[in-house]
Design a protein around this motif. Structure first.
Motif, mmCIF file in Angstrom:
data_model
loop_
_atom_site.group_PDB
_atom_site.id
_atom_site.type_symbol
_atom_site.label_atom_id
_atom_site.label_comp_id
_atom_site.label_asym_id
_atom_site.label_seq_id
_atom_site.Cartn_x
_atom_site.Cartn_y
_atom_site.Cartn_z
ATOM 1 N N GLY A 150 -0.024 4.928 -0.014
ATOM 2 C CA GLY A 150 -1.428 5.613 -0.624
ATOM 3 C C GLY A 150 -0.945 7.241 -2.010
ATOM 4 O O GLY A 150 -0.400 6.559 -2.152
ATOM 5 N N ASN A 151 -2.509 7.228 -1.863
ATOM 6 C CA ASN A 151 -2.455 8.691 -1.972
ATOM 7 C C ASN A 151 -1.551 10.075 -2.031
ATOM 8 O O ASN A 151 -2.142 11.197 -2.746
ATOM 9 C CB ASN A 151 -3.707 9.012 -3.080
ATOM 10 C CG ASN A 151 -4.796 9.345 -1.463
ATOM 11 O OD1 ASN A 151 -4.524 9.219 -0.642
ATOM 12 N ND2 ASN A 151 -5.520 9.647 -2.204
ATOM 13 N N ARG A 152 -0.559 9.747 -1.109
ATOM 14 C CA ARG A 152 -0.415 10.199 0.659
ATOM 15 C C ARG A 152 -1.876 11.801 0.392
ATOM 16 O O ARG A 152 -1.085 12.467 1.633
ATOM 17 C CB ARG A 152 0.973 11.127 -0.873
ATOM 18 C CG ARG A 152 1.648 10.726 -0.949
ATOM 19 C CD ARG A 152 3.114 10.912 -1.682
ATOM 20 N NE ARG A 152 3.609 11.221 -0.777
ATOM 21 C CZ ARG A 152 4.391 10.315 -0.445
ATOM 22 N NH1 ARG A 152 5.032 9.098 -0.593
ATOM 23 N NH2 ARG A 152 5.307 11.431 0.668
ATOM 24 N N MET A 153 -2.959 11.354 0.353
ATOM 25 C CA MET A 153 -3.334 12.386 1.404
ATOM 26 C C MET A 153 -4.126 11.852 2.663
ATOM 27 O O MET A 153 -4.329 10.010 3.060
ATOM 28 C CB MET A 153 -4.841 12.356 0.303
ATOM 29 C CG MET A 153 -4.662 12.742 -0.956
ATOM 30 S SD MET A 153 -5.719 12.884 -1.353
ATOM 31 C CE MET A 153 -6.762 14.656 -1.073
ATOM 32 N N GLN A 198 0.653 -1.033 -0.059
ATOM 33 C CA GLN A 198 0.154 -0.062 0.241
ATOM 34 C C GLN A 198 0.558 1.314 0.205
ATOM 35 O O GLN A 198 0.176 2.484 -0.582
ATOM 36 C CB GLN A 198 -0.862 0.035 1.445
ATOM 37 C CG GLN A 198 -1.595 -1.229 1.432
ATOM 38 C CD GLN A 198 -3.028 -1.178 0.166
ATOM 39 O OE1 GLN A 198 -3.120 -0.203 -0.267
ATOM 40 N NE2 GLN A 198 -3.482 -2.233 0.403
ATOM 41 N N GLY A 206 -7.968 10.113 2.122
ATOM 42 C CA GLY A 206 -7.192 8.981 1.575
ATOM 43 C C GLY A 206 -7.200 8.001 2.826
ATOM 44 O O GLY A 206 -7.639 7.911 3.512
#
Length: 329
Positions: free
Chosen positions: A154-157, A151, A162
């Motif tokens: 992820g989208n770093r949010m 993982q 996120g």
């Protein structure tokens, strides 16, 4: 933006001393993450507890007891004898207590209060703080951050857009990094490079490996040898990863029922599992086994997995011991 800002402000207030952190009379080793679930905290806490116990350190584990039905400080286990139930204590603390004879386990909203309670009744050299990276109200002497290799960040949010509980930059507050569930070292290193973690701090790479099956009593149970076709059910943050682990261990997945993480099984769930299994051996995880009623109407085996380090453990373990010994009080 609001969630991330709140996390930054909270770190800042603790860092500047505006919000204080309670300190226990023994060193604290924290295991946590900045993502929401699924990094393998529980097996890593158990690995560390066994390692520390093996070198003569008396360990006690402090946990929140996620989704437990009780309040305040509760003893899951005093290190011997009967353990509490998952409804009162939470499934992961009960699993740790059952798997770690001789290691006291306590849960509480305030882990400082739980630690103080432990010190009144048992001898402790070091506390293991389970899932405590965001529990800033308790001072710790070594923060170990776990990141799932599959993982990453992820989208770093941050939540809810996120998977992150805190901004990615907060990885810098950790003292050590473990990239978990690595298929190989190269994959782990790629993920490690994506984490804003100090380059000179220790990092290691681990995976989970199969260690056979156990029954409801926790004893070895040869329900289905590798190569068998089995029916699988689990209620984890990473149900798909558990299926993959079984497949890599040589099992044929003849059917699967997935449930939410920490799902409390009732007789309707068990009836569904029995119906869909169509007579195949039924396999789940040790964590799920904790949440199954004692009068489960069919044989069930739990697939036991343990942590194995691929690289970096020697430096990481030396750093942990140096911090704990330097903080001994």
């Amino acid at each position: 933006m609001i969630f991330g800002t709140a996390a930054r402000v909270r770190r800042f207030l603790h860092g500047t001393g505006v919000l204080s952190a309670e300190r226990l009379a023994r060193p604290v080793l924290c295991v946590g993450n900045i993502s929401a679930g699924g990094t393998g905290k529980t097996p890593h806490v158990m690995y560390l507890a066994k390692w520390l116990s093996g070198i003569g350190r008396r360990v006690a584990i402090l946990s929140r007891g996620y989704r437990r039905g009780s309040r305040g400080v509760v003893w899951v286990s005093r290190g011997e004898g009967k353990t509490g139930g998952f409804l009162e204590c939470g499934d992961e603390p009960v699993l740790m207590a059952r798997s770690l004879p001789g290691v006291p386990v306590l849960v509480g909203e305030s882990r400082a209060a739980a630690g103080a309670e432990a010190l009144k009744h048992v001898s402790v050299d070091v506390f293991l703080l389970d899932d405590g990276f965001q529990h800033l109200s308790l001072a710790r002497d070594f923060d170990l951050l776990l990141v799932d290799c599959g993982q990453g960040l992820g989208n770093r949010m941050t939540l809810p857009f996120g998977r992150l509980r805190e901004p990615p930059s907060h990885a810098r507050f950790a003292d050590g990094l473990v990239v978990t569930k690595c298929p190989d070292i190269a994959a782990g290193e790629r993920v490690a490079r994506s984490v804003p973690f100090p380059a000179d701090s220790p990092r290691a790479f681990s995976r989970t490996v199969p260690k056979g099956m156990v029954g409801l009593d926790g004893k070895p149970y040869d329900l289905a040898p590798a190569g068998s076709e089995v029916f699988v059910f689990s209620g984890l943050a990473g149900n798909a990863q558990f299926r993959e682990t079984l497949s890599l261990a040589g099992y044929k997945i003849g059917g699967f029922a997935g449930f939410p993480d920490h799902h409390p099984y009732d007789m309707r769930d068990l009836a569904r599992i029995a119906r869909e299994s169509k007579g195949r051996p039924i396999v789940t995880t040790e964590k799920d086994l904790v949440r199954i009623p004692a009068d489960t109407p069919f044989p069930v085996g739990a697939f036991r997995v343990e942590v194995e380090f691929l690289d970096g453990w020697e430096r990481l373990s030396q750093s942990i011991l140096k911090s704990l010994d330097g903080a001994s009080r």
